[in-house]
Design an enzyme around this catalytic site. Sequence first.
Site, short mmCIF file in Angstrom:
data_model
loop_
_atom_site.label_atom_id
_atom_site.label_comp_id
_atom_site.label_asym_id
_atom_site.label_seq_id
_atom_site.Cartn_x
_atom_site.Cartn_y
_atom_site.Cartn_z
N TYR A 40 21.11 54.37 50.33
CA TYR A 40 22.17 54.68 49.16
C TYR A 40 21.20 55.95 48.33
CZ TYR A 40 24.53 50.23 50.26
OH TYR A 40 24.76 49.12 50.75
N PHE A 52 40.94 49.16 46.07
CA PHE A 52 42.26 49.10 46.57
C PHE A 52 42.95 48.07 45.71
CE2 PHE A 52 45.98 47.73 48.80
CZ PHE A 52 46.52 48.71 49.03
N PHE A 53 42.35 46.78 45.70
CA PHE A 53 42.97 45.84 44.81
C PHE A 53 42.59 45.72 43.46
CE2 PHE A 53 42.89 43.96 49.37
CZ PHE A 53 44.07 43.76 49.63
N GLY A 69 45.18 49.81 43.20
CA GLY A 69 46.19 50.05 44.22
C GLY A 69 46.28 51.52 44.78
N LEU A 91 36.80 43.66 46.94
CA LEU A 91 38.19 44.20 46.29
C LEU A 91 38.88 45.33 47.45
CD1 LEU A 91 36.85 44.21 42.65
CD2 LEU A 91 38.17 42.56 43.96
N GLY A 92 38.39 45.35 48.43
CA GLY A 92 39.06 46.66 49.34
C GLY A 92 38.69 47.88 49.09
#
Length: 348
Positions: free
Chosen positions: A65, A218-219, A222, A214-215
């Site tokens: 990272y 995305f979640f 959205g 949390l994708g």
Amino acid sequence: MEDAPVTPLPRIKLGSQGMEVSVQGLGCMAMSAFYGPAKPEADMVALIRRAVAAGVTLLDTSDSYGPHTNEVLIGKALQDGVREKVEVATKFGISFAADGRREVRGDPEYVRAACEGSLRRLGVDCIDLYYQHRVDMSVPIEITIGELKKLIAEGKIKYIGLSEASASTIRRAHSVHPVTAVQLEWSLWSRDVEEDIIPTCRELGIGIVAYSPLGRGFFTRGPKLVDSLSDQDSRKHMPRFQYKNLEKNTQIFENVNAMAVRKGCTPSQLALAWVHHKGSDVCPIPGTTKIENFDNNMGALSLKLTLEEMGELESYANVGNVQGDRYAQMENTWKDSNTPPLSSWKAE
């Protein structure tokens, strides 16, 4: 000035060798890399310390990272008495050439050099949980784990982890030295690990650390998330965030959001609570660069889901509903991480 009191969070056992961590950890990658430009160091140190004050003890980083800069950041956050309150997890195995090309290595010489580098950058005497970030498919896993076993004997690491490893690789590694945790992508829309990897970990008594629960945001936001991504953000190139796939995946978010409204929570809290409800051996490590998002994620811990609600959520994001792979190139994920047999290894 006295340190602020640490709020106790529930703790879970990872593996069967004695490691315990807070029920929710903190993924630190986005503070330094891959999701846009590196964030201001002072702000990120403050965020990490806010998490520790809230009772989070598992801090997750990697030497890739930055590369390296995230470990330096964590090292600064560990000062002033913070080190004694946390478990530090970092990773080795991914290196970058001068032209940016990625190389995966698991040979003993590299393992040892990577460990020494991480110890130095983190400013610690011992790494609590040391993962092989990706599996080197040219080196028998027994050789890599054998070197990690030596590092344990020398007191440089406490516990061994694997990331994105196949079931057969996990079994072979575990036969050399007990694996404490397997880190894998697990969220409402990344559930392929449930078929083989999760059962293997549970059969062997290995803890599960869920990254990107949390994708990848995305979640949280959205499809609107994509509009705010910088050109340096790796998510721009991920298949699930490409226009045609995103258009279809939007329905998943809308369904989750509708349930969240009914339950009086945010969609990210609902998605994160789903991961927590998948077992007492699971520690999700949601990452964030904003204190308000961290506070929101902590709210997931008090959210209770019924079996019916769990089933409803899973129906929204079953395999047929999710469009696009996790990565643009799926090599070096658990689906393709088997290594040669030990008998093939000839030391240099």
